[in-house]
Design a protein around this motif. Structure first.
Motif, PDB file in Angstrom:
ATOM      1  N   SER A  26     -20.003  -6.472   0.762  1.00 21.19           N
ATOM      2  CA  SER A  26     -20.070  -6.293   1.811  1.00 21.19           C
ATOM      3  C   SER A  26     -19.755  -5.791   3.198  1.00 21.19           C
ATOM      4  CB  SER A  26     -20.223  -7.605   2.127  1.00 21.19           C
ATOM      5  OG  SER A  26     -18.871  -7.662   2.228  1.00 21.19           O
ATOM      6  N   GLN A  27     -19.124  -4.477   2.771  1.00 16.59           N
ATOM      7  CA  GLN A  27     -18.297  -3.618   3.157  1.00 16.59           C
ATOM      8  C   GLN A  27     -18.535  -2.746   3.957  1.00 16.59           C
ATOM      9  OE1 GLN A  27     -15.406  -3.909   5.678  1.00 16.59           O
ATOM     10  NE2 GLN A  27     -14.864  -1.871   6.125  1.00 16.59           N
ATOM     11  N   LYS A  28     -19.040  -1.816   5.123  1.00 14.28           N
ATOM     12  CA  LYS A  28     -20.388  -0.760   5.379  1.00 14.28           C
ATOM     13  C   LYS A  28     -19.028   0.097   6.186  1.00 14.28           C
ATOM     14  CE  LYS A  28     -24.657  -2.969   4.575  1.00 14.28           C
ATOM     15  NZ  LYS A  28     -23.272  -3.910   3.787  1.00 14.28           N
ATOM     16  N   ASN A  29     -17.868  -0.048   6.834  1.00 15.98           N
ATOM     17  CA  ASN A  29     -17.141   0.477   7.192  1.00 15.98           C
ATOM     18  C   ASN A  29     -16.108   1.783   6.215  1.00 15.98           C
ATOM     19  OD1 ASN A  29     -18.235  -0.024   9.556  1.00 15.98           O
ATOM     20  ND2 ASN A  29     -16.826  -1.557  10.225  1.00 15.98           N
ATOM     21  N   ASN A  30     -15.760   2.882   7.312  1.00 13.05           N
ATOM     22  CA  ASN A  30     -14.745   3.430   6.497  1.00 13.05           C
ATOM     23  C   ASN A  30     -13.420   2.231   5.916  1.00 13.05           C
ATOM     24  OD1 ASN A  30     -15.816   6.218   6.340  1.00 13.05           O
ATOM     25  ND2 ASN A  30     -14.169   6.506   8.406  1.00 13.05           N
ATOM     26  N   LEU A  31     -12.895   2.896   4.940  1.00  7.82           N
ATOM     27  CA  LEU A  31     -12.081   1.151   4.721  1.00  7.82           C
ATOM     28  C   LEU A  31     -10.510   2.018   4.074  1.00  7.82           C
ATOM     29  CD1 LEU A  31     -11.545  -1.847   4.425  1.00  7.82           C
ATOM     30  CD2 LEU A  31     -12.393  -1.446   2.075  1.00  7.82           C
ATOM     31  N   ILE A  32     -10.198   1.358   4.206  1.00  5.50           N
ATOM     32  CA  ILE A  32      -8.100   1.981   3.757  1.00  5.50           C
ATOM     33  C   ILE A  32      -7.744   0.395   3.166  1.00  5.50           C
ATOM     34  CG2 ILE A  32      -6.054   2.364   3.394  1.00  5.50           C
ATOM     35  CD1 ILE A  32      -6.439   3.875   6.297  1.00  5.50           C
ATOM     36  N   ILE A  33      -7.365   0.505   1.326  1.00  6.45           N
ATOM     37  CA  ILE A  33      -6.967  -0.886   0.121  1.00  6.45           C
ATOM     38  C   ILE A  33      -5.788  -0.708   0.264  1.00  6.45           C
ATOM     39  CG2 ILE A  33      -7.769  -2.364  -1.118  1.00  6.45           C
ATOM     40  CD1 ILE A  33     -10.383  -0.449  -1.813  1.00  6.45           C
ATOM     41  N   VAL A  34      -4.870  -1.538   0.647  1.00  7.27           N
ATOM     42  CA  VAL A  34      -3.656  -2.000   0.568  1.00  7.27           C
ATOM     43  C   VAL A  34      -3.942  -3.085  -0.502  1.00  7.27           C
ATOM     44  CG1 VAL A  34      -1.886  -1.738   2.117  1.00  7.27           C
ATOM     45  CG2 VAL A  34      -3.246  -1.005   3.625  1.00  7.27           C
ATOM     46  N   VAL A  35      -2.560  -2.530  -1.744  1.00  6.17           N
ATOM     47  CA  VAL A  35      -2.578  -3.991  -2.297  1.00  6.17           C
ATOM     48  C   VAL A  35      -0.950  -3.588  -2.651  1.00  6.17           C
ATOM     49  CG1 VAL A  35      -2.981  -3.710  -5.291  1.00  6.17           C
ATOM     50  CG2 VAL A  35      -5.093  -2.295  -3.580  1.00  6.17           C
ATOM     51  N   SER A  36      -0.554  -4.291  -3.293  1.00  2.00           N
ATOM     52  CA  SER A  36       1.315  -4.968  -3.213  1.00  2.00           C
ATOM     53  C   SER A  36       1.333  -4.821  -5.444  1.00  2.00           C
ATOM     54  CB  SER A  36       1.355  -6.508  -2.905  1.00  2.00           C
ATOM     55  OG  SER A  36       1.127  -7.212  -2.812  1.00  2.00           O
ATOM     56  N   ALA A  37       1.697  -5.603  -5.583  1.00 10.32           N
ATOM     57  CA  ALA A  37       1.928  -5.483  -7.357  1.00 10.32           C
ATOM     58  C   ALA A  37       1.492  -6.534  -7.784  1.00 10.32           C
ATOM     59  CB  ALA A  37       3.858  -5.498  -7.458  1.00 10.32           C
ATOM     60  N   MET A  38       0.538  -6.083  -9.001  1.00  8.98           N
ATOM     61  CA  MET A  38      -0.290  -7.910  -9.349  1.00  8.98           C
ATOM     62  C   MET A  38       0.943  -8.833  -9.891  1.00  8.98           C
ATOM     63  SD  MET A  38      -2.088  -5.576 -12.323  1.00  8.98           S
ATOM     64  CE  MET A  38      -3.268  -4.106 -11.896  1.00  8.98           C
ATOM     65  N   LEU A  92       3.303   6.822 -15.826  1.00  7.48           N
ATOM     66  CA  LEU A  92       4.302   5.867 -14.519  1.00  7.48           C
ATOM     67  C   LEU A  92       5.619   5.528 -15.844  1.00  7.48           C
ATOM     68  CD1 LEU A  92       1.605   4.065 -12.626  1.00  7.48           C
ATOM     69  CD2 LEU A  92       3.355   5.915 -11.751  1.00  7.48           C
ATOM     70  N   PHE A  93       4.882   4.932 -17.013  1.00  9.33           N
ATOM     71  CA  PHE A  93       6.146   3.584 -18.109  1.00  9.33           C
ATOM     72  C   PHE A  93       6.916   4.727 -18.084  1.00  9.33           C
ATOM     73  CE2 PHE A  93       3.107   0.599 -17.814  1.00  9.33           C
ATOM     74  CZ  PHE A  93       3.965  -0.726 -17.307  1.00  9.33           C
ATOM     75  N   ASP A  94       6.549   6.134 -18.204  1.00  4.94           N
ATOM     76  CA  ASP A  94       7.560   7.422 -18.486  1.00  4.94           C
ATOM     77  C   ASP A  94       8.497   7.824 -17.692  1.00  4.94           C
ATOM     78  OD1 ASP A  94       6.268   7.821 -21.075  1.00  4.94           O
ATOM     79  OD2 ASP A  94       5.476   9.175 -20.469  1.00  4.94           O
ATOM     80  N   GLY A 119       6.122  -1.237  -9.118  1.00  7.45           N
ATOM     81  CA  GLY A 119       4.996  -2.129  -9.211  1.00  7.45           C
ATOM     82  C   GLY A 119       3.772  -2.181  -8.379  1.00  7.45           C
ATOM     83  N   GLU A 120       3.377  -1.605  -7.316  1.00  6.95           N
ATOM     84  CA  GLU A 120       3.112  -1.352  -6.866  1.00  6.95           C
ATOM     85  C   GLU A 120       1.593   0.305  -7.036  1.00  6.95           C
ATOM     86  OE1 GLU A 120       5.546  -2.819  -5.411  1.00  6.95           O
ATOM     87  OE2 GLU A 120       4.120  -4.186  -4.541  1.00  6.95           O
ATOM     88  N   LEU A 121       2.566   0.956  -7.399  1.00  8.66           N
ATOM     89  CA  LEU A 121       2.472   1.918  -8.469  1.00  8.66           C
ATOM     90  C   LEU A 121       1.226   1.961  -9.146  1.00  8.66           C
ATOM     91  CD1 LEU A 121       5.536   4.269  -7.597  1.00  8.66           C
ATOM     92  CD2 LEU A 121       3.548   4.516  -6.647  1.00  8.66           C
ATOM     93  N   LEU A 122       1.379   1.014 -10.119  1.00 14.00           N
ATOM     94  CA  LEU A 122       0.953   0.664 -10.908  1.00 14.00           C
ATOM     95  C   LEU A 122      -0.877   0.196 -10.801  1.00 14.00           C
ATOM     96  CD1 LEU A 122       3.884  -0.348 -13.593  1.00 14.00           C
ATOM     97  CD2 LEU A 122       2.208   1.189 -14.333  1.00 14.00           C
ATOM     98  N   SER A 123      -0.172  -0.434  -9.579  1.00 11.13           N
ATOM     99  CA  SER A 123      -1.489  -2.061  -9.661  1.00 11.13           C
ATOM    100  C   SER A 123      -2.240  -1.068  -9.307  1.00 11.13           C
ATOM    101  CB  SER A 123      -1.075  -2.521  -8.289  1.00 11.13           C
ATOM    102  OG  SER A 123      -0.960  -2.460  -7.124  1.00 11.13           O
ATOM    103  N   THR A 124      -1.755  -0.276  -7.895  1.00 10.06           N
ATOM    104  CA  THR A 124      -3.091   0.557  -7.119  1.00 10.06           C
ATOM    105  C   THR A 124      -3.775   1.770  -8.398  1.00 10.06           C
ATOM    106  OG1 THR A 124      -1.216   2.357  -6.164  1.00 10.06           O
ATOM    107  CG2 THR A 124      -1.926   0.898  -4.519  1.00 10.06           C
ATOM    108  N   THR A 181      -4.096   3.179  -1.708  1.00 10.37           N
ATOM    109  CA  THR A 181      -2.437   3.094  -1.493  1.00 10.37           C
ATOM    110  C   THR A 181      -1.842   1.984  -1.405  1.00 10.37           C
ATOM    111  OG1 THR A 181      -1.206   4.325  -0.377  1.00 10.37           O
ATOM    112  CG2 THR A 181      -2.506   3.084   1.419  1.00 10.37           C
ATOM    113  N   GLN A 182      -0.823   1.596  -1.199  1.00 14.60           N
ATOM    114  CA  GLN A 182       0.508   0.700  -1.777  1.00 14.60           C
ATOM    115  C   GLN A 182       1.102   0.201  -0.796  1.00 14.60           C
ATOM    116  OE1 GLN A 182       1.232   3.751  -2.734  1.00 14.60           O
ATOM    117  NE2 GLN A 182      -0.052   4.268  -3.625  1.00 14.60           N
ATOM    118  N   GLY A 183       1.079  -0.794  -0.523  1.00 15.30           N
ATOM    119  CA  GLY A 183       1.775  -1.811   0.127  1.00 15.30           C
ATOM    120  C   GLY A 183       3.446  -1.654  -0.106  1.00 15.30           C
TER     121      GLY A 183
END
Ligand code: ASP
Ligand code: MG
Length: 422
Positions: A26-38, A92-94, A119-124, A181-183
């Motif tokens: 439902s999102q039409k604009n430009n967007l930045i998604i910020v994610v934290s660890a799962m 990443l795990f290496d 945590g954030e590197l893996l989730s993103t 990107t990562q939070g």
């Protein structure tokens, strides 16, 4: 441009990650998604970091738990078609394993940030690959390269001028409509990893909004919006649909969990609205924090903080609790990263509430007990009521043992408890 922030609960399993697609549709604009660890992965990485730094025997077990969690989600999201994501996640795990194979430095906080950031590197990485597979490619940005901080590991201070330049150069939207990107994590000018304080990914979203002049920020949560109380404790809770920046700062400062206290200033300074919405019901209006011309009528708002320690320090030499003593106490609190949730002083005593962390607490009192007599209550509960009236206070406190009471025009606060210890 809009900013969407997904916290740990909104990316805790494969189903919730799939749900991000519904929200993006439902999102039409430009967007930045910020994610934290799962899910609870930051806690799990904290356990791994402790095991690494203090050389305990459960390191492999802690690492395996983190691997199993992520590989299980990858299995559910990608099935057999998983080459790209596995290559990236294994890399990443290496990197993580390479850190764990070396001797830790003497600085716990430095090691903490290096490890916790996975945590954030893996989730993103996982969510980025999933969105691409679903035809919604988001350009991956390692935020550590453009959100720059000092070296105050675990609670780093952002260099706003430098970060503005770097972020504006990075998030140009020239070849993409969407970034991921990562939070919570950031980097120093010499590319060491830092973090912004626990639960700090709301703050990242707000900073990016400020530095890049976003139109708005949405924080996607597992609650329908900002609530007037915790529905698990109180009956008849309501969604507060509109809130001023000032009220939001007051609430988060008093301990309301819905938003990190540092989040509001960056958006307030640029008058950017912040929405809090349920990722399960993206069409529902949720809550908005913004500037309002009219004075908003708000219901009583209850904030509960359980598991508090109430301490009272009295100088053994019967001197007064004056500026010098207070500043020494504050320095010790800062050293142990203890945040005061409430404080009160009299001529010869200083009382305050902190979150109960037994190990830290023991070290803290060992440091002060030569100079102060220390009384404390464990299992205390701090209750704050914004927009209170006398009836509400009476109802709430009638069957409780009140240890501290504070009232201002809009806020009543009580520390209550069952038992007293020394
Ligand atoms: N993952 C980090 C934490 O749990 C940051 C965040 O979730 O906001 O503290
Ligand atoms: Mg989290």
């Amino acid at each position: 441009m809009n900013i969407y922030k997904f916290g740990g609960a909104s990316v805790r399993d494969a189903q919730s990650i799939k749900n991000i697609l519904n929200i993006l549709n439902s999102q039409k604009n430009n967007l930045i998604i910020v994610v934290s660890a799962m899910g609870k992965m930051t806690d799990a990485l904290e356990a791994l970091c402790n095991s690494y730094f203090y050389k305990t025997s459960d390191l492999q077990q802690a690492l395996q738990h983190i691997k199993d969690f992520h590989f299980h989600i990858i299995g559910e999201l990608f099935g057999e078609n998983n080459d790209t994501v596995l290559t990236k996640v294994n890399a990443l795990f290496d990197n993580l394993q390479a850190i764990l194979n070396t001797e830790p430095s003497l600085c716990y906080d430095y090691e903490y940030d290096r490890i916790i950031s996975f945590g954030e590197l893996l989730s993103t990485t996982i969510i980025g690959c999933y969105l691409e597979k679903q035809g919604r490619k988001a350009k991956f940005i390692d935020i550590r390269k453009c959100l720059k901080t000092d070296q105050n590991y675990r609670n780093a201070n952002v260099d706003l001028t430098l970060s503005a330049q770097l972020c504006q150069k990075t998030f140009t939207f020239q070849d993409t409509f969407m970034y991921i990107t990562q939070g919570f994590i950031a980097g120093t000018s010499t590319n060491q990893t830092t973090t912004l304080g626990r639960e700090g990914s709301d703050y990242t979203a707000a900073l990016l909004a400020n530095l890049l002049d976003a139109e708005n920020v949405t924080i996607w949560k597992d609650v329908p919006g900002i609530m007037s109380a915790d529905p698990k404790i109180y009956q008849d809770t309501k969604i507060i649909s509109r809130l001023s920046y000032k009220e939001a700062i007051e609430l988060s400062h008093c301990g309301a969990k819905v938003i990190h206290p540092k989040t509001i200033k960056p958006i307030q300074n640029k008058k950017i609205p912040l929405y809090v919405k349920s990722f399960l019901h993206p069409e529902a209006p949720g809550s908005v924090i913004r500037e309002f011309d009219e004075k908003l009528k708000l219901p009583p708002i209850y904030i509960d903080k359980n598991d508090q320690l109430l301490l009272t320090l009295t100088p053994r030499d019967f001197s007064f609790i004056a500026e010098e003593k207070l500043s020494a106490i504050f320095a010790t609190l800062a050293k142990y990263r203890l945040k005061l949730n409430l404080m009160q002083n009299s001529a010869i005593s200083f009382s305050f509430c902190i979150d109960h962390n037994e190990a830290v607490f023991q070290n803290f009192i060992n440091e002060l007990k030569a100079e102060y007599e220390i009384l404390y209550n464990k299992d205390a509960r701090l209750i704050t009521i914004r927009h209170y009236d006398e009836d509400i206070v009476r109802q709430l406190t009638q069957d409780k043992n009140i240890l501290v009471e504070q009232r201002s025009r809009l806020t009543a606060r009580f520390v209550v408890s069952e038992k007293e210890e020394k």
